[in-house]
Each structure stands twice: as C-alpha cells, then as structure tokens.
Design a protein around this motif. Structure first.
Motif, PDB file in Angstrom:
ATOM      1  N   TRP A 126      19.446 -31.715 -15.834  1.00 48.29           N
ATOM      2  CA  TRP A 126      19.051 -31.140 -14.537  1.00 48.29           C
ATOM      3  C   TRP A 126      17.524 -31.027 -14.505  1.00 48.29           C
ATOM      4  O   TRP A 126      16.925 -30.378 -15.351  1.00 48.29           O
ATOM      5  N   MET A 184      24.572 -35.423  -8.007  1.00 49.60           N
ATOM      6  CA  MET A 184      24.030 -34.136  -8.461  1.00 49.60           C
ATOM      7  C   MET A 184      25.042 -33.022  -8.227  1.00 49.60           C
ATOM      8  O   MET A 184      25.223 -32.133  -9.073  1.00 49.60           O
ATOM      9  N   GLY A 185      25.723 -33.070  -7.077  1.00 44.74           N
ATOM     10  CA  GLY A 185      26.746 -32.070  -6.796  1.00 44.74           C
ATOM     11  C   GLY A 185      27.892 -32.146  -7.786  1.00 44.74           C
ATOM     12  O   GLY A 185      28.379 -31.113  -8.282  1.00 44.74           O
ATOM     13  N   GLU A 245      19.706 -42.570  -2.000  1.00 38.78           N
ATOM     14  CA  GLU A 245      19.346 -41.161  -2.096  1.00 38.78           C
ATOM     15  C   GLU A 245      20.549 -40.263  -1.801  1.00 38.78           C
ATOM     16  O   GLU A 245      20.750 -39.222  -2.447  1.00 38.78           O
ATOM     17  N   TYR A 246      21.344 -40.676  -0.816  1.00 44.13           N
ATOM     18  CA  TYR A 246      22.555 -39.924  -0.480  1.00 44.13           C
ATOM     19  C   TYR A 246      23.503 -39.916  -1.675  1.00 44.13           C
ATOM     20  O   TYR A 246      24.074 -38.877  -2.040  1.00 44.13           O
ATOM     21  N   ASN A 247      23.642 -41.073  -2.312  1.00 49.78           N
ATOM     22  CA  ASN A 247      24.518 -41.176  -3.471  1.00 49.78           C
ATOM     23  C   ASN A 247      24.017 -40.288  -4.609  1.00 49.78           C
ATOM     24  O   ASN A 247      24.809 -39.649  -5.320  1.00 49.78           O
ATOM     25  N   ARG A 248      22.722 -40.227  -4.798  1.00 50.37           N
ATOM     26  CA  ARG A 248      22.147 -39.384  -5.847  1.00 50.37           C
ATOM     27  C   ARG A 248      22.455 -37.908  -5.592  1.00 50.37           C
ATOM     28  O   ARG A 248      22.748 -37.140  -6.521  1.00 50.37           O
ATOM     29  N   THR A 249      22.417 -37.510  -4.321  1.00 49.78           N
ATOM     30  CA  THR A 249      22.729 -36.125  -3.973  1.00 49.78           C
ATOM     31  C   THR A 249      24.181 -35.788  -4.303  1.00 49.78           C
ATOM     32  O   THR A 249      24.479 -34.707  -4.844  1.00 49.78           O
TER      33      THR A 249
END
Length: 296
Positions: free
Chosen positions: A208, A51-52, A44-48
């Motif tokens: 997005w 996204m950035g 989940e951290y990697n996905r965030t």
C-alpha cells in the motif's frame, strides 16, 4: 456506345470508388484511435478496483482463510462462451479468424452441447459457428460506436448473472480479436470466471503506497461482489473496445488492398483511353489528309 465513351465511364466509376475507399480508410483509422484510447483509459479505473480488492483481501485474510479460495474457484457444471465478431462487412477474414480460433479451443474441451452455452456478439459470426455444428444461445448486436459499448456491457452482465444463478454456469470465457497495430490483430482468449487465484494473491501481496491505512465499514462479501462487478465490466468493455479496434484494423487493411487494385485498374483504363483517343485522333487526321488529296 463507343469504346472511348465506355472507358470514360469506367474511369469515372473507378474514381468514385477510389474516393469512397479513401473515406473508409480515414474513418477506419479514426475509429481505431478512439477505441484504443477508450481501452487505454480503463487502466486507471482498473487500478482503483484492484486497490479496493487489495484492501478487502488484506482485511479478511486473517479472519477467513477461505476468502481467496471462494473467490477463485467454483463448481463448474456448464461452460459459457462469449465470442466477439462484427456486425458489418468489408473487414476481411476478421470473423473467420476469431470463429476458427474459438472453435479450435472449444473442441479441446470435448464438451457435449448441453454443457456449453454460447453468446455471439455480432451477427456475422453466426454462420461460421453454426456451420461447425455449434448452437448459439443468444446473439447480441455489436455496437457501431463507442457510445453504445456501455449499455451493451451492462446487458451482457445481466445475462452472465442469470448464467451463474439459474443455469449453473461456473466457467465463462471470452474470445475476441486483440489489436497489435493499425493493421495487425490476433485472436485472444480470456477467462472471465473462475477468477485466477494467482492474480488474487498478487493483488493481496501488493504494498500500500500511502501512509494512510484504508478501511471499510460495509460487509466484506457485499464489497467484494460490488468490486467484482466493476472488474467484470472493465474486462467486457476492454473486449468490446479491442474487438472493434481490430475490426477497423481489418477493414483498413482491406481498404488498402482495394485502393491498390483500383489504382491499378485506373492506370489500365487511363492507358487504354489515351491509346484509343490517340488512335481516333490519328484516324481523323488521316481522313482530313485523304480528303484534301482527293480534292486536288
């Protein structure tokens, strides 16, 4: 000491070893689970982070046609390698396997020593690499628990920054054992730098999923640098977690073999003890019978 007493001592020693091995199996299994959970939690951290990066790449794509190119390429004058092994023993061929794999991959590059810098994570790697003729620039201790990974990742990130800024190292590759199951693992190679251009294009092309359009106010290069630091943190943390999980899987497999050998030895000692004990009892009975017959 009689042979029966010696066998009793051997049986007792084997039983104590058996208890230790069983405990080590339990600890290894628990460690595998916690490291796997830690690696899974990075998703989940990697996905965030991705996204950035998507937001920045989308925003800068039309203004700076060289954004992706500058992120994914660099002038490579030296190569940096980080190899993950173990700090502790009793883990089978874990260190030999990753060392041989890394050495085979390095030989393909045909680099002279002055163009190659190696970090070894885990002291038990050193002898394998030095025997093959590779010098180690620096050795880091592999953390013994999950709590020690974060600080070690941060320390290595600082050294990577030095590699890039002062030593002109533009290509950095990680080698570590990747866990497949509780007892199966294999060597794995991951290029940390330069960034994969196809990966960057894939991130930019993603849709997005929210109706709210994202934006940012800080300079794009500053934001990208910050996001990439977090991305590198994730990759290094994953390498530590998977390597530690693989180490414990190797240790679990070794302990399973040891447990089987101990069980076989216990069966052998117990059989010998029962045979000698039965022989001693028979001899005692014969002596009693003989003494009785002589007295009459």
């Amino acid at each position: 000491m009689s042979s029966i007493e010696l066998l009793q001592r051997q049986i007792h020693t084997a039983q104590e070893l058996q208890a230790v091995v069983k405990m080590m199996k339990v600890l290894a299994a628990l460690n595998i689970h916690q490291y796997e959970q830690a690696v899974a939690s990075l998703a989940e951290y990697n996905r965030t982070i991705e996204m950035g990066l998507h937001v920045v790449l989308k925003a800068t794509h039309t203004h700076d046609a060289h954004t992706q190119q500058s992120l994914s390429t660099c002038n490579v004058t030296r190569c940096g390698v980080i190899i993950f092994g173990s700090e502790q023993g009793m883990c089978g061929q874990f260190n030999e396997q990753i060392s041989h794999y890394a050495i085979a991959e390095l030989e393909k590059l045909k680099l002279s020593p002055e163009h190659l810098a190696i970090f070894a994570v885990g002291s038990r790697l050193i002898s394998h690499l030095e025997t093959a003729g590779y010098g180690i620039e620096q050795t880091f201790a592999m953390p013994g628990s999950l709590a020690g990974i974060t600080s070690m990742v941060q320390e290595i990130l600082m050294h990577i920054a030095t590699w890039r800024d002062r030593e002109q190292i533009g290509q950095i590759t990680l080698f570590y054992n990747h866990l497949h199951s509780n007892t199966l693992w294999e060597p794995y190679k991951l290029q940390l730098l330069p960034l994969d251009g196809e990966w960057l294009q894939h991130i930019e092309s993603q849709e997005w999923r929210s109706r709210t359009l994202p934006t940012f106010t800080m300079p794009s290069d500053v934001l990208v640098a910050s996001l990439l630091r977090q991305y590198f943190f994730i990759l290094l943390y994953r390498a530590f977690g998977e390597s530690l999980a693989g180490e414990n899987a190797s240790r679990l497999a070794s302990m399973q073999v040891a447990e089987k050998n101990i069980e076989e030895r216990l069966t052998e000692f117990t059989g010998q003890f029962q045979q000698k004990r039965q022989t001693a009892i028979t001899d005692e009975l014969l002596e009693i019978i003989s003494a009785f017959e002589l007295s009459h």
